[in-house]
Motif scaffolding. Sequence first.
Motif, PDB file in Angstrom:
ATOM      1  N   ARG A  16       0.766  -0.501   7.943  1.00 36.73           N
ATOM      2  CA  ARG A  16       0.075  -0.041   6.879  1.00 36.73           C
ATOM      3  C   ARG A  16       0.466  -0.282   5.873  1.00 36.73           C
ATOM      4  NH1 ARG A  16      -5.030   2.064   9.181  1.00 36.73           N
ATOM      5  NH2 ARG A  16      -5.030  -0.013   9.966  1.00 36.73           N
ATOM      6  N   ASN A  18       1.938   2.563  11.625  1.00 36.20           N
ATOM      7  CA  ASN A  18       2.079   3.391   9.842  1.00 36.20           C
ATOM      8  C   ASN A  18       2.529   2.561   9.194  1.00 36.20           C
ATOM      9  OD1 ASN A  18       3.892   3.863  11.160  1.00 36.20           O
ATOM     10  ND2 ASN A  18       4.650   5.291   9.999  1.00 36.20           N
ATOM     11  N   ASP A  64       4.129   5.945   3.041  1.00 36.18           N
ATOM     12  CA  ASP A  64       2.605   5.364   3.156  1.00 36.18           C
ATOM     13  C   ASP A  64       2.104   6.047   1.910  1.00 36.18           C
ATOM     14  OD1 ASP A  64       1.699   8.249   3.644  1.00 36.18           O
ATOM     15  OD2 ASP A  64       1.521   7.668   5.476  1.00 36.18           O
ATOM     16  N   GLN A 108       0.699  -1.133  -0.193  1.00 37.59           N
ATOM     17  CA  GLN A 108       0.028   0.443   0.001  1.00 37.59           C
ATOM     18  C   GLN A 108       0.685   1.323  -0.082  1.00 37.59           C
ATOM     19  OE1 GLN A 108      -3.255  -0.085   2.758  1.00 37.59           O
ATOM     20  NE2 GLN A 108      -3.934  -1.815   2.231  1.00 37.59           N
TER      21      GLN A 108
END
Length: 172
Positions: free
Chosen positions: A126, A123, A74, A49
């Motif tokens: 993710r 974070n 991110d 991602q």
Amino acid sequence: MVRKLLMIGGAAALVLGLLVYGILAGRILVSARDAAVQAALRYVSKTVQGSLEVGSLRGSLLSAPVLQNVVLKDAQGTVIGQIGALRLSYNLLSLLRLRLTVHEIAILQPQFTLTEEPDGALNISRALAPVQPRDPEAEKEPASGFGLPVAVVVEDVQLRGGEMALGLSALP
């Protein structure tokens, strides 16, 4: 946590494998080398991602490449971490025995900022999560034999001069 480390290790092995493939295919010229690295980075960025960027590549892909200014972001583009230099030392001749021996992985000046998101996830977890979630039914089926065609042996991993900041919510 182990699954996340395996995912990071798998991504690193994939990038290294794609670089080795580029060498074996005759991509020795500097422009071809950079193109292979960028292709590997695009592949990794499409499977997770977040995104991974490399500022430059020095050294020979035949034995000791150095990736400089490696940045992990991110999905929103926020920098989670950066590595000043990532040095690899390996023996491509060991591939003749279907084994890649990595003598050293040196991670120089890593700086990471890990924060807890509102749902309690970090974070970095993710950012490194797969784009396509795993199918729970597929995990129940026996393995179909997919895996790396060679064994990868890492002899030494070093972290030098790094820092990590943790931003965790306060306990109630």
